[in-house]
Design an enzyme around this catalytic site. Structure first.
Site, mmCIF file in Angstrom:
data_model
loop_
_atom_site.group_PDB
_atom_site.id
_atom_site.type_symbol
_atom_site.label_atom_id
_atom_site.label_comp_id
_atom_site.label_asym_id
_atom_site.label_seq_id
_atom_site.Cartn_x
_atom_site.Cartn_y
_atom_site.Cartn_z
ATOM 1 N N ASP A 192 -3.728 7.487 8.325
ATOM 2 C CA ASP A 192 -4.834 6.648 8.816
ATOM 3 C C ASP A 192 -4.385 5.594 9.823
ATOM 4 O O ASP A 192 -5.096 4.627 10.055
ATOM 5 C CB ASP A 192 -5.523 5.968 7.630
ATOM 6 C CG ASP A 192 -4.551 5.095 6.843
ATOM 7 O OD1 ASP A 192 -3.365 5.032 7.218
ATOM 8 O OD2 ASP A 192 -4.973 4.479 5.843
ATOM 9 N N SER B 122 0.816 -1.220 0.000
ATOM 10 C CA SER B 122 0.000 0.000 0.000
ATOM 11 C C SER B 122 0.849 1.269 0.000
ATOM 12 O O SER B 122 0.343 2.330 -0.365
ATOM 13 C CB SER B 122 -0.926 0.012 1.216
ATOM 14 O OG SER B 122 -0.171 -0.107 2.400
ATOM 15 N N HIS C 1 -0.710 4.413 7.025
ATOM 16 C CA HIS C 1 -0.066 5.075 5.887
ATOM 17 C C HIS C 1 0.276 6.534 6.186
ATOM 18 O O HIS C 1 -0.290 7.129 7.103
ATOM 19 C CB HIS C 1 -0.993 5.003 4.670
ATOM 20 C CG HIS C 1 -1.444 3.604 4.388
ATOM 21 N ND1 HIS C 1 -2.701 3.150 4.716
ATOM 22 C CD2 HIS C 1 -0.778 2.560 3.860
ATOM 23 C CE1 HIS C 1 -2.797 1.866 4.388
ATOM 24 N NE2 HIS C 1 -1.649 1.473 3.878
#
Ligand SMILES: *[C@@H]1O[C@H](CO)[C@@H](O)[C@H](O)[C@H]1NC(C)=O
Ligand SMILES: *[C@@H]1O[C@H](CO)[C@@H](O)[C@H](O)[C@H]1NC(C)=O
Ligand SMILES: *[C@@H]1O[C@H](CO)[C@@H](O)[C@H](O)[C@H]1NC(C)=O
Length: 390
Positions: free
Chosen positions: A354, A45, A357
């Site tokens: 979040d 991610s 990240h």
């Protein structure tokens, strides 16, 4: 009169020598610049620009709020490090390989998906501690298929020619990697100790090494390898298994998890050194993203940040993070949906987005730190990463 012509001559001489000097400098750096025509990215991610969301659904708002103004397949309020890499190299943002609609791969493709590991996991995404099925070996298979099939279609001409990369781009491209964080996290999610996680790191890195060799055998020559970040500074890890006060460092990070990340990085660096020996035509740059990220967290003010640890977008707890109520989560109360995991007012002064990240602002600062080679081994800037040495 005499003085005048002499001073004119002097001026002329000065102008010419300055011009020569500039020219020499430009030609040296110009010859060192690589002019990468494409980027092929592999990862999780930290660099997913729409892969996981194409397979498993878009993360909802407020993802993308700062830059795209709508969710854009990224786990971020805006752009990722890989987006800033593309921008810096003068290339369009990378489309995800899995994202079939509207994608243009003429200047590269992104095989990264959120939740990806280097080693295949034996869990599905929907199990607790489950990670992406698109582990690095799968990403390589996708790349291999992409390379073969894009050439078949490119030869048909027409629109295909404008959407798919030229054959020679596969050897001229920059291959970027940012993967490994989830290999560490998956152990913690299965309640392993840091020693147990450390014990499987060599196996993980063996598999990483194989993939670099496969790509080399497919023509890849320039590799830009990010090490793994300080996972012990991330709310999702600190919240899952809090550590004793004595194991929290000055920056507020959990030392044991960061020690494992540093161990992974030391071993990764050794693997890179071995690969340079085994792959004589490869330029492999190891980039200390750990240090660049840790600097943001340990010296936030220096980089223009006010909040280094807590999640900008989340709900409750010490870190504004709750595993079961992630960024954008809503609850139903009296038939009404209420947004409980809201974003902070100004993500540009927060490092963490979040709980897992980084914010766009943090990603941009990381790129600014690494772009000139200050965090590279050897100290090669991004736009010269086709060279083995400076
Ligand atoms: C998954 O299972 C295979 C076969 O039992 C094993 O070799 C592999 O190490 C497992 N992967 C992980 C990440 O535990
Ligand atoms: C794909 O992108 C390239 C580079 O930006 C551009 O030249 C080309 O026209 C695009 N193709 C299509 C079909 O939009
Ligand atoms: C890890 O431990 C927690 C707390 O004891 C438990 O709730 C969870 O199910 C465990 N996870 C796994 C994958 O064993």
């Amino acid at each position: 009169m005499k003085m005048n012509s002499r001073s004119r001559l002097m001026t002329l001489w000065f102008v010419i020598s300055v011009a020569l000097c500039f020219n020499a400098r430009n030609s040296v750096s110009a010859s060192k610049q690589c002019n990468f025509p494409a980027i092929f990215n592999f990862g999780d991610s930290n660099s997913d620009t729409g892969g996981l969301s194409a397979a498993f659904g878009q993360p909802g708002p407020p993802q993308g709020m700062t830059y795209f103004h709508h969710p854009a397949g990224r786990y971020c309020d805006g752009r990722l490090i890989v987006d800033f890499i593309a921008k810096k190299l003068g290339l369009p943002y990378l489309n995800a390989f899995l994202d079939s609609v509207g994608s243009n791969y003429s200047h590269g493709a992104n095989f990264a998906t959120a939740g990806s590991t280097i080693r295949p996991q034996n869990t599905t995404l929907h199990q607790s501690g489950g990670f992406s099925p698109f582990s690095l070996d799968v990403q390589f298979n996708q790349f291999s298929d992409f390379q073969r099939r894009t050439q078949i279609f490119r030869n048909k001409g027409g629109v295909y020619e404008t959407l798919l990369p030229k054959a020679e781009y596969f050897s001229q491209a920059l291959y970027t990697f940012d993967i490994g964080q989830n290999d560490l996290a998956s152990g913690y999610f299965h309640n392993m100790s840091t020693d147990q996680v450390r014990a499987y790191v060599p196996d993980v890195l063996d598999q990483f090494k194989n993939v670099i060799k496969y790509i080399y055998n497919h023509g890849g020559r320039s590799f830009w390898v990010h090490n793994t970040g300080p996972v012990g500074c991330l709310p999702y890890i600190m919240d899952l298994h809090p550590v004793k006060r004595s194991l929290v460092d000055k920056a507020g990070c959990a030392t044991p998890y960061n020690e494992v990340a540093k161990f992974f990085n030391r071993e990764l660096k050794k693997v890179v050194v071995q690969l340079r020996k085994e792959l004589p035509l490869a330029a492999i740059t190891y980039v200390d993203v750990y240090a660049a990220k840790y600097s943001l967290i340990s010296h936030p003010k220096k980089h223009g940040f006010e909040e280094p640890l807590r999640a900008c977008c989340g709900h409750g707890g010490k870190y504004n993070y709750n595993l079961h109520m992630g960024c954008g989560a809503k609850i139903k109360r009296g038939g009404k949906e209420i947004l409980v995991a809201k974003p902070c007012k100004d993500p540009s002064v927060w490092v963490n987005w979040d709980g897992v990240h980084y914010t766009q602002a943090a990603n941009k600062r990381v790129l600014e730190q690494i772009v000139d080679g200050a965090f590279s081994d050897p100290p090669i800037p991004l736009n010269m990463a086709c060279h083995r040495n400076l």
